[in-house]
Scaffold this motif. Structure first.
Motif, PDB file in Angstrom:
ATOM      1  N   ARG A 180       0.842  -1.206   0.000  1.00 12.14           N
ATOM      2  CA  ARG A 180       0.000   0.000   0.000  1.00 12.14           C
ATOM      3  C   ARG A 180       0.867   1.241   0.000  1.00 12.14           C
ATOM      4  NH1 ARG A 180      -4.613  -0.477   4.546  1.00 12.14           N
ATOM      5  NH2 ARG A 180      -4.789   1.687   3.843  1.00 12.14           N
ATOM      6  N   ASN A 181       0.486   2.214  -0.807  1.00 12.11           N
ATOM      7  CA  ASN A 181       1.246   3.461  -0.863  1.00 12.11           C
ATOM      8  C   ASN A 181       0.389   4.669  -0.508  1.00 12.11           C
ATOM      9  OD1 ASN A 181      -0.385   3.642  -3.105  1.00 12.11           O
ATOM     10  ND2 ASN A 181       1.294   3.754  -4.598  1.00 12.11           N
ATOM     11  N   ASP A 182      -0.727   4.412   0.210  1.00 13.06           N
ATOM     12  CA  ASP A 182      -1.603   5.526   0.576  1.00 13.06           C
ATOM     13  C   ASP A 182      -1.116   6.268   1.813  1.00 13.06           C
ATOM     14  OD1 ASP A 182      -2.066   3.274   2.124  1.00 13.06           O
ATOM     15  OD2 ASP A 182      -4.175   3.770   2.489  1.00 13.06           O
ATOM     16  N   LYS A 183      -0.204   5.664   2.575  1.00 11.94           N
ATOM     17  CA  LYS A 183       0.236   6.256   3.834  1.00 11.94           C
ATOM     18  C   LYS A 183       1.743   6.528   3.852  1.00 11.94           C
ATOM     19  CE  LYS A 183      -0.382   5.542   8.817  1.00 11.94           C
ATOM     20  NZ  LYS A 183      -0.895   4.629   9.874  1.00 11.94           N
ATOM     21  N   PHE A 184       2.500   5.602   3.299  1.00 13.04           N
ATOM     22  CA  PHE A 184       3.956   5.725   3.302  1.00 13.04           C
ATOM     23  C   PHE A 184       4.483   5.870   1.878  1.00 13.04           C
ATOM     24  CE2 PHE A 184       3.022   3.453   7.240  1.00 13.04           C
ATOM     25  CZ  PHE A 184       3.805   4.131   8.152  1.00 13.04           C
ATOM     26  N   TYR A 209      15.728  -4.611   2.694  1.00 15.56           N
ATOM     27  CA  TYR A 209      16.468  -3.696   3.552  1.00 15.56           C
ATOM     28  C   TYR A 209      16.257  -2.243   3.156  1.00 15.56           C
ATOM     29  CZ  TYR A 209      20.388  -1.450   5.937  1.00 15.56           C
ATOM     30  OH  TYR A 209      21.156  -0.616   6.720  1.00 15.56           O
ATOM     31  N   TRP A 210      16.337  -1.949   1.848  1.00 14.03           N
ATOM     32  CA  TRP A 210      16.337  -0.547   1.436  1.00 14.03           C
ATOM     33  C   TRP A 210      14.970   0.104   1.582  1.00 14.03           C
ATOM     34  CZ3 TRP A 210      20.746   1.587   1.610  1.00 14.03           C
ATOM     35  CH2 TRP A 210      21.886   0.841   1.354  1.00 14.03           C
ATOM     36  N   THR A 211      13.909  -0.673   1.476  1.00 15.81           N
ATOM     37  CA  THR A 211      12.594  -0.117   1.800  1.00 15.81           C
ATOM     38  C   THR A 211      12.511   0.214   3.281  1.00 15.81           C
ATOM     39  OG1 THR A 211      11.322  -1.085  -0.018  1.00 15.81           O
ATOM     40  CG2 THR A 211      10.137  -0.683   2.023  1.00 15.81           C
ATOM     41  N   ASN A 212      12.930  -0.709   4.138  1.00 17.93           N
ATOM     42  CA  ASN A 212      12.917  -0.447   5.580  1.00 17.93           C
ATOM     43  C   ASN A 212      13.750   0.784   5.927  1.00 17.93           C
ATOM     44  OD1 ASN A 212      11.432  -2.788   5.815  1.00 17.93           O
ATOM     45  ND2 ASN A 212      13.156  -4.042   6.490  1.00 17.93           N
ATOM     46  N   TYR A 213      14.826   0.962   5.199  1.00 19.74           N
ATOM     47  CA  TYR A 213      15.752   2.059   5.465  1.00 19.74           C
ATOM     48  C   TYR A 213      15.194   3.411   5.044  1.00 19.74           C
ATOM     49  CZ  TYR A 213      20.212   4.645   5.098  1.00 19.74           C
ATOM     50  OH  TYR A 213      21.214   5.570   5.213  1.00 19.74           O
ATOM     51  N   ARG A 214      14.447   3.439   3.935  1.00 21.32           N
ATOM     52  CA  ARG A 214      14.052   4.727   3.355  1.00 21.32           C
ATOM     53  C   ARG A 214      12.566   5.058   3.470  1.00 21.32           C
ATOM     54  NH1 ARG A 214      17.759   4.356  -2.117  1.00 21.32           N
ATOM     55  NH2 ARG A 214      19.692   5.118  -1.181  1.00 21.32           N
ATOM     56  N   VAL A 215      11.727   4.098   3.814  1.00 24.66           N
ATOM     57  CA  VAL A 215      10.296   4.365   3.840  1.00 24.66           C
ATOM     58  C   VAL A 215       9.971   5.413   4.915  1.00 24.66           C
ATOM     59  CG1 VAL A 215       9.642   2.584   5.522  1.00 24.66           C
ATOM     60  CG2 VAL A 215       8.053   3.216   3.675  1.00 24.66           C
ATOM     61  N   HIS A 216       8.974   6.258   4.629  1.00 27.93           N
ATOM     62  CA  HIS A 216       8.609   7.289   5.590  1.00 27.93           C
ATOM     63  C   HIS A 216       7.163   7.731   5.361  1.00 27.93           C
ATOM     64  CE1 HIS A 216      10.348   9.314   2.037  1.00 27.93           C
ATOM     65  NE2 HIS A 216       9.385  10.221   2.235  1.00 27.93           N
ATOM     66  N   LEU A 217       6.581   8.307   6.383  1.00 36.02           N
ATOM     67  CA  LEU A 217       5.204   8.785   6.334  1.00 36.02           C
ATOM     68  C   LEU A 217       5.084   9.946   5.349  1.00 36.02           C
ATOM     69  CD1 LEU A 217       2.403   8.423   7.758  1.00 36.02           C
ATOM     70  CD2 LEU A 217       3.144  10.219   9.343  1.00 36.02           C
ATOM     71  N   GLY A 268       3.953  13.563   7.906  1.00 38.20           N
ATOM     72  CA  GLY A 268       5.318  13.083   7.760  1.00 38.20           C
ATOM     73  C   GLY A 268       6.292  14.207   7.459  1.00 38.20           C
ATOM     74  N   PRO A 269       7.525  13.893   7.237  1.00 38.66           N
ATOM     75  CA  PRO A 269       8.014  12.522   7.023  1.00 38.66           C
ATOM     76  C   PRO A 269       8.273  11.715   8.282  1.00 38.66           C
ATOM     77  CG  PRO A 269       9.823  14.066   6.808  1.00 38.66           C
ATOM     78  CD  PRO A 269       8.594  14.893   7.036  1.00 38.66           C
ATOM     79  N   PHE A 270       8.190  12.337   9.476  1.00 39.33           N
ATOM     80  CA  PHE A 270       8.537  11.628  10.695  1.00 39.33           C
ATOM     81  C   PHE A 270       7.315  10.974  11.314  1.00 39.33           C
ATOM     82  CE2 PHE A 270      11.527  15.395  10.734  1.00 39.33           C
ATOM     83  CZ  PHE A 270      12.535  14.704  10.085  1.00 39.33           C
ATOM     84  N   GLY A 271       7.572   9.905  12.092  1.00 41.99           N
ATOM     85  CA  GLY A 271       6.532   9.307  12.914  1.00 41.99           C
ATOM     86  C   GLY A 271       5.822   8.121  12.290  1.00 41.99           C
TER      87      GLY A 271
END
Length: 322
Positions: free
Chosen positions: A45-49, A63-71, A77-80
């Motif tokens: 889903r890309n409606d939130k992140f 790994y790279w999704t976990n590293y760069r994904v953000h709100l 966002g982008p934090f939280g």
């Protein structure tokens, strides 16, 4: 021969040349070559992140999704917030030297670092290493004939989660530990390593008794362990160490550390504030290149079907049901 050059050359360009020429011979000699490519589908889903990375090897869940994904910015966002993903099976061990499960490594890869790693395109990139140099006797008479010496200068801002600096001593210790611990799987390809030592705080030297470019990958991809922790565990205890976080503290260096875990249900990973590649958004323009989100939790749910549902906000479990 091209084979000899492929195996014993110490420069990437020479190895690459030999690989290409050997492939040309292979293609010419084969009457039929069946060429195919597996397709890996990644649904998300890309409606939130945002900031998802389509890794050349793992697709989006990596790994790279976990590293760069953000709100997303329009959602505050982008934090939280909490980013959740499903792991087909539960983690079988938090000891990276014991597990052989790819599903366990989905979590453990976020906890430890290495000298080099692969980016989303599959290319080698420096990670803990800031630079390196490979030497043979032809380059430096101080290197014994037939040997390969690697000199790594490492970054100077990496720390363990207990605040201890990560130094060349940790790297040299880890390589020697893997080689010398009886039966340690990370040591099976280190039998030709004759030395690993730290002449200075941020320089490590590794020597092999044969010449080969591939020794770089032998040491470069190994996870680095905290010396001050595993000195007490000892060589004989490498496979007896069985932490269950967060009750058992895990001293790690990666972008996340385990903040909660319920066997068979979920693992919660929380951002490590002092991660050495913790990029800042600045004014929060939503650019997802070279960024690392602050205040982000990863809620890893065990099992895509029939597992517990875990909803986490700000690190607190609001609901957990079967």
């Amino acid at each position: 021969s091209w084979r000899e050059q492929l195996l014993t050359a110490t420069e990437y360009e020479d190895v690459y040349e030999a690989a290409i020429e050997m492939q040309r011979i292979w293609v010419h000699a084969c009457p039929n070559i069946i060429a195919y490519e597996n397709t890996l589908l990644s649904a998300y889903r890309n409606d939130k992140f945002e900031g998802f990375v389509n890794d050349v090897s793992d697709g989006v869940p990596g790994y790279w999704t976990n590293y760069r994904v953000h709100l997303k910015e329009e959602l505050g966002g982008p934090f939280g917030d909490t980013f959740r993903w499903s792991n087909p099976l539960d983690i079988d061990s938090f000891n990276t030297m014991v597990t052989s499960s790819a599903y366990s490594m989905n979590i453990l890869m976020m906890l430890y670092d290495s000298l080099i790693t692969q980016d989303e395109e599959g290319e080698d990139v420096l990670w803990l290493a800031e630079s390196y140099e490979a030497e043979t006797h032809d380059d430096n008479p101080a290197v014994p004939e037939g040997y390969t010496r690697f000199i790594f200068d490492i970054i100077q801002n990496a720390t363990w989660t207990d605040g201890t600096p990560l130094t060349a001593e940790d790297i040299a210790f880890s390589l020697n530990y893997f080689r010398d611990a009886p039966g340690n799987p990370y040591g099976t390809d280190l039998t030709e390593m004759t030395a690993a030592y730290a002449p200075t705080t941020y320089r490590v030297i590794v020597e092999f008794r044969t010449e080969s470019f591939w020794h770089l990958h032998t040491v470069g991809y190994k996870p680095i362990l905290p010396k001050h922790i595993f000195e007490d565990i000892g060589l004989e205890g490498w496979n007896l160490w069985n932490p269950i976080p967060p009750d058992d503290e895990m001293v790690t260096s990666g972008p996340y550390n385990v903040s909660d875990y319920v066997a068979g249900e979920f693992a919660e990973l929380t951002r490590y504030d002092n991660f050495f590649y913790g990029f800042d958004y600045g004014e929060g323009n939503g650019d997802d290149s070279d960024v690392f989100p602050q205040e982000l939790l990863l809620a890893v749910v065990a099992g895509a079907v029939g597992a517990a549902v875990v909803i986490l906000v700000g690190g607190y479990v609001l609901m957990r049901q079967r």
